[in-house]
Design a protein around this motif. Sequence first.
Motif, PDB file in Angstrom:
ATOM      1  N   LEU A 181      23.575 -28.274  -1.516  1.00 54.47           N
ATOM      2  CA  LEU A 181      23.678 -27.049  -2.301  1.00 54.47           C
ATOM      3  C   LEU A 181      23.595 -25.807  -1.417  1.00 54.47           C
ATOM      4  O   LEU A 181      24.244 -24.805  -1.697  1.00 54.47           O
ATOM      5  CB  LEU A 181      22.596 -27.004  -3.383  1.00 54.47           C
ATOM      6  CG  LEU A 181      22.823 -27.946  -4.570  1.00 54.47           C
ATOM      7  CD1 LEU A 181      21.848 -27.646  -5.683  1.00 54.47           C
ATOM      8  CD2 LEU A 181      24.239 -27.853  -5.093  1.00 54.47           C
ATOM      9  N   SER A 182      22.805 -25.882  -0.327  1.00 56.50           N
ATOM     10  CA  SER A 182      22.762 -24.737   0.580  1.00 56.50           C
ATOM     11  C   SER A 182      24.134 -24.495   1.193  1.00 56.50           C
ATOM     12  O   SER A 182      24.605 -23.362   1.270  1.00 56.50           O
ATOM     13  CB  SER A 182      21.763 -24.974   1.710  1.00 56.50           C
ATOM     14  OG  SER A 182      20.514 -25.261   1.197  1.00 56.50           O
ATOM     15  N   ALA A 198      26.954 -25.471  -0.091  1.00 60.29           N
ATOM     16  CA  ALA A 198      27.827 -25.036  -1.173  1.00 60.29           C
ATOM     17  C   ALA A 198      27.639 -23.558  -1.454  1.00 60.29           C
ATOM     18  O   ALA A 198      28.595 -22.831  -1.706  1.00 60.29           O
ATOM     19  CB  ALA A 198      27.540 -25.843  -2.433  1.00 60.29           C
ATOM     20  N   PHE A 199      26.387 -23.095  -1.360  1.00 59.34           N
ATOM     21  CA  PHE A 199      26.091 -21.696  -1.667  1.00 59.34           C
ATOM     22  C   PHE A 199      26.814 -20.763  -0.696  1.00 59.34           C
ATOM     23  O   PHE A 199      27.441 -19.793  -1.108  1.00 59.34           O
ATOM     24  CB  PHE A 199      24.576 -21.489  -1.600  1.00 59.34           C
ATOM     25  CG  PHE A 199      24.120 -20.196  -2.200  1.00 59.34           C
ATOM     26  CD1 PHE A 199      24.184 -19.999  -3.560  1.00 59.34           C
ATOM     27  CD2 PHE A 199      23.645 -19.183  -1.394  1.00 59.34           C
ATOM     28  CE1 PHE A 199      23.774 -18.807  -4.120  1.00 59.34           C
ATOM     29  CE2 PHE A 199      23.229 -17.984  -1.940  1.00 59.34           C
ATOM     30  CZ  PHE A 199      23.298 -17.796  -3.310  1.00 59.34           C
TER      31      PHE A 199
END
Lengths: 112, 496
Positions: free
Chosen positions: B155-156, B158-159
């Motif tokens: 998710l990091s 992806a962010f």
Amino acid sequence: MIVLVIGILVILGFYFLQQKSYRGIVIGLILLGNGINLSIFVGSEPTVGQYAFLDVGQGTPESNDPLPQALVLTAIVIGFALTGFVIALVKSMMNLNPGSRELVLAEEDADE
Amino acid sequence: MSNWTFFPIAITFLGFALTLLVTSKPKLQKLVSIGIASCYLSFGLYLLSQGSNILPMSLQVADWRAPFGITLRIDYLSAILLTVTGIVYLCVTVYSNLGDNAESSALYFPLIHIIIAGISGAFSTQDLFNLYVWFEVILLSSFVALGMVQNKSRLSGAFKYIVLNILSSMIFLLAAGLIYNVTHTLNFELLSSHLEQLQASHPSYVLALNITIFIAFAIKAGLFPFFFWLPASYHHISPAISGLFAGLLTKVGLYAMFRVNFMVFPADTYIETIAMALSSLSILIGVAGAIVQTNIRRILSFHIISQVGYIGLAGSFLLSENPVIRSLGFSAALFYMVHHIIVKANLFLVSGLLASYAGSERLAKLGGIMPVKPLLAFLFAVPALSLAGIPPMSGFWAKFTVFKTTLTGDYFLLTFVMVVGGFFTVYSMTKIWLAAFWGKPPEPSPQGVVRVSAIVGCSLLSLSTLVISLHPDLLYGHVQEAVNHLMSGVANGKGF
């Protein structure tokens, strides 16, 4: 006057994007997006009180160019979807790092 | 024939709808996807086999005339790119096994179709705002793909990907809006003549618009210094979908840059200098980043940046004043792009095979695969040698055409940069080879199972690379035909 508003929106947008918090980045993206949408709309120099589109049969005078408004409408819809997605992503990132409002980005080389 | 212009977009949407209908049956989803991808690829091959007889074909959507309606148009350039997209599309769908080398989500196959729909749309549209919309289609579906599995590092990554790409879309939108407000059209053909007129009266305004939209595409393409989202995210997603991303997404950005900045806008030496400088820096920074990495797909991600540099460099010769350099350079860029899409997708897919077998993609945990699994070693060697540019692989021909352009045009500094970049590419491919295929196998020896369908997917891509390697004239003939089409269009003032 509206130009000033656009300026403030864009500057605030960039300011918030620099923040190291989830909320800041979401707000930054929203403000920046709205500033840009507004600038496209204003850039087409719409005149208040004019016909929205031309009626050929009536021979009405000049109308505003409808295309920038259509573009902005599309952009708003897309921007809304993107904002929704970012908020959902931020929510699940906060769930993985409970109790933190600061932006926590994992080490890039982390092996999971 | 003109309605067929819509075919690539329509069939991928059909694939999307059909796979959504059977979300509970992953086997059936895969079968349907393979069928759709084969139709897509055969359409591309048919277009190329007919060549100039039917190309370019264009469609006014809903019969609205050009300044008002959206024009879709498949010219020779688009046809080549659609065909390569088809090859990657088919191989990735064959390769994917949900839960093994692909995310175990019922949305996986629908997402692949919708990403390809976005890419096909971007390759065939002739309208600036429509291009923006297709970019958003690609973007949103890739966001969903990135967010499908929720762990911290993914998710990091992806962010970063998402925030930077949204920023790039906003810049693109701003530029598209401003361009419309000064030219009152979004159609590429009309835009180029309107911008030509505006160039005479307000050159600095045209330059400002050109740079704004250049930055938007440079972020998408992953050029230096806008590439940081790319190596942060690609190695966290599953091998199957990272192959698709690595092969195609940055190249859509490059395509848009070539088409809009280099063809629609009037040629400008300032932009040429910027494009050449950024591309050269990308070549060097990309390989420099790759050297220190220890995860296979992270090494490969940094290589994408340096390869994008090579393609961008060759493409920026489109702005040259010398017509010979122009056509040589763009042929090189197109050849390089086709070679790179196939090879890069293949390397990401093969690293997925290694991960399935050995259970890791870190070089420290791999070793001694060559004696145990010679087929894996072979499948890795074909694209790796090709990426490194060892003759007679396709990468050699691609680099050869770029070198020929720079030497013909007396750009010795650029040639030197490319030699350095090439050297370090070989170095880091050797690093992967030494650590993963030679040396001692780790204890205990890995017991992972590699699926047959995954091997078939990689073999198809390797086969395409071998065909290009041993028959470069086959591809180069098409590439030259495409460039001739573009150049004659430019000469008549109604190109693109």
